[in-house]
Design a protein around this motif. Structure first.
Motif, PDB file in Angstrom:
ATOM      1  N   UNK A 130       0.833  -1.204   0.000  1.00  0.00           N
ATOM      2  CA  UNK A 130       0.000   0.000   0.000  1.00  0.00           C
ATOM      3  C   UNK A 130       0.869   1.255   0.000  1.00  0.00           C
ATOM      4  N   UNK A 131       1.919   1.257   0.798  1.00  0.00           N
ATOM      5  CA  UNK A 131       2.794   2.426   0.869  1.00  0.00           C
ATOM      6  C   UNK A 131       3.421   2.736  -0.485  1.00  0.00           C
ATOM      7  N   UNK A 132       3.684   1.697  -1.264  1.00  0.00           N
ATOM      8  CA  UNK A 132       4.289   1.894  -2.577  1.00  0.00           C
ATOM      9  C   UNK A 132       3.268   2.242  -3.650  1.00  0.00           C
ATOM     10  N   UNK A 133       1.995   1.924  -3.396  1.00  0.00           N
ATOM     11  CA  UNK A 133       0.985   2.135  -4.436  1.00  0.00           C
ATOM     12  C   UNK A 133      -0.087   3.149  -4.058  1.00  0.00           C
ATOM     13  N   UNK A 134      -0.015   3.714  -2.867  1.00  0.00           N
ATOM     14  CA  UNK A 134      -0.925   4.801  -2.526  1.00  0.00           C
ATOM     15  C   UNK A 134      -0.779   5.935  -3.535  1.00  0.00           C
ATOM     16  N   UNK A 135      -1.874   6.617  -3.859  1.00  0.00           N
ATOM     17  CA  UNK A 135      -1.729   7.834  -4.677  1.00  0.00           C
ATOM     18  C   UNK A 135      -0.769   8.810  -4.008  1.00  0.00           C
ATOM     19  N   UNK A 136      -0.033   9.522  -4.805  1.00  0.00           N
ATOM     20  CA  UNK A 136       0.931  10.474  -4.257  1.00  0.00           C
ATOM     21  C   UNK A 136       0.241  11.585  -3.472  1.00  0.00           C
ATOM     22  N   UNK A 137      -0.972  11.943  -3.868  1.00  0.00           N
ATOM     23  CA  UNK A 137      -1.684  13.017  -3.172  1.00  0.00           C
ATOM     24  C   UNK A 137      -2.117  12.605  -1.774  1.00  0.00           C
ATOM     25  N   UNK A 138      -2.010  11.316  -1.446  1.00  0.00           N
ATOM     26  CA  UNK A 138      -2.345  10.857  -0.103  1.00  0.00           C
ATOM     27  C   UNK A 138      -1.191  11.058   0.876  1.00  0.00           C
ATOM     28  N   UNK A 139      -0.056  11.497   0.412  1.00  0.00           N
ATOM     29  CA  UNK A 139       1.128  11.619   1.263  1.00  0.00           C
ATOM     30  C   UNK A 139       1.272  13.037   1.813  1.00  0.00           C
ATOM     31  N   UNK A 140       1.928  13.117   2.974  1.00  0.00           N
ATOM     32  CA  UNK A 140       2.450  14.378   3.530  1.00  0.00           C
ATOM     33  C   UNK A 140       1.412  15.487   3.643  1.00  0.00           C
ATOM     34  N   UNK A 141       0.201  15.127   4.008  1.00  0.00           N
ATOM     35  CA  UNK A 141      -0.844  16.121   4.297  1.00  0.00           C
ATOM     36  C   UNK A 141      -1.093  17.077   3.134  1.00  0.00           C
ATOM     37  N   UNK A 142      -0.977  16.579   1.905  1.00  0.00           N
ATOM     38  CA  UNK A 142      -1.147  17.465   0.746  1.00  0.00           C
ATOM     39  C   UNK A 142      -2.554  18.050   0.676  1.00  0.00           C
ATOM     40  N   UNK A 143      -3.530  17.352   1.245  1.00  0.00           N
ATOM     41  CA  UNK A 143      -4.889  17.895   1.230  1.00  0.00           C
ATOM     42  C   UNK A 143      -4.968  19.236   1.947  1.00  0.00           C
ATOM     43  N   UNK A 144      -4.032  19.484   2.865  1.00  0.00           N
ATOM     44  CA  UNK A 144      -4.021  20.747   3.610  1.00  0.00           C
ATOM     45  C   UNK A 144      -2.795  21.612   3.295  1.00  0.00           C
TER      46      UNK A 144
END
Length: 242
Positions: free
Chosen positions: A134-148
């Motif tokens: 999952x860590x390798x295939x999560x969308x990049x936008x799911x990382x590092x609080x990009x939503x905020x």
């Protein structure tokens, strides 16, 4: 400088870059290469944080314009997916890691269908347990609080040949942050002349699975649904017909 490390987007090399900048003298004295970070991180728990808020709190970083830069290496979603699949599924299966990759063996269709289901379950908060895949295939936008935090980031595009696109952007940022010329040259040497041991660029397996994926409208539809917002946020072209 703060860098968001995303798996299969030069995560090992960027971990090395940031660790080197954290203590250049100690890093050079150790005789390490950035690729060594894949097995043992030299700066483990020294300059690493699990959230952007934790970084902001630790260094009192304001939400207004400051001297800090937030950066993230982004990668074309299709290229990143195939690289992750070859690295995490094909290579590990050859090492008899039969539990990897949703139990699908070398069946990429099976893996994509099951990983899509997992992403949907996690997205709707029906599943919280996450695997290394999952860590390798999560969308990049799911990382590092990009939503905020997206407005504070500087996005640097990955390229298989770092000299083409990635290094000029990274070097520009390092210069703006007043990193000494000698330090920049050390980083350039690591990124341009040394290849990560788990890189898939140019391998026969990468070419085979990439070709198979882009020639399958069925599989491409799953990939677009999984990574649609990666395409949009980071300005990568959707496959023809989408």
């Amino acid at each position: 400088m703060v860098n968001c490390v995303v798996q299969k987007s030069m995560s090992t090399m960027m971990t090395g870059t940031m660790c080197y900048l954290y203590n250049e003298t100690e890093y050079e004295a150790s005789g390490r290469s950035f690729d060594d970070e894949f097995n043992t991180r030299f700066c483990k728990e020294k300059n690493e944080f699990f959230s952007v808020n934790a970084v902001r709190d630790a260094f009192n970083i304001s939400y207004v314009k400051t001297d800090w830069t937030f950066s993230m290496i982004t990668r074309d979603p299709i290229d990143r997916f195939v690289s992750g699949y070859v690295d995490r599924c094909v290579r590990l299966l050859q090492k008899n890691a039969t539990s990897q990759c949703n139990g699908c063996g070398l069946n990429m269709t099976c893996f994509i269908e099951k990983e899509y289901e997992r992403l949907m379950e996690i997205s709707f908060k029906r599943k919280t347990r996450r695997t290394m895949e999952d860590a390798h295939f999560f969308p990049q936008v799911w990382h590092c609080d990009l939503n905020e935090e997206a407005e504070f980031y500087e996005f640097i595009q990955y390229s298989n040949n770092a000299e083409d696109r990635l290094m000029p952007q990274l070097e520009d940022m390092l210069k703006r942050q007043k990193v000494p010329r000698g330090s920049i040259e050390f980083i350039k040497n690591e990124l341009l002349n040394k290849k990560s041991s788990h890189s898939t660029a140019g391998t026969p397996a990468k070419r085979f699975y990439y070709s198979r994926l882009v020639k399958s409208p069925y599989l491409l539809e799953y990939i677009v649904k999984m990574f649609y917002y990666d395409f949009l946020r980071f300005h990568y072209e959707l496959p023809p017909g989408f």
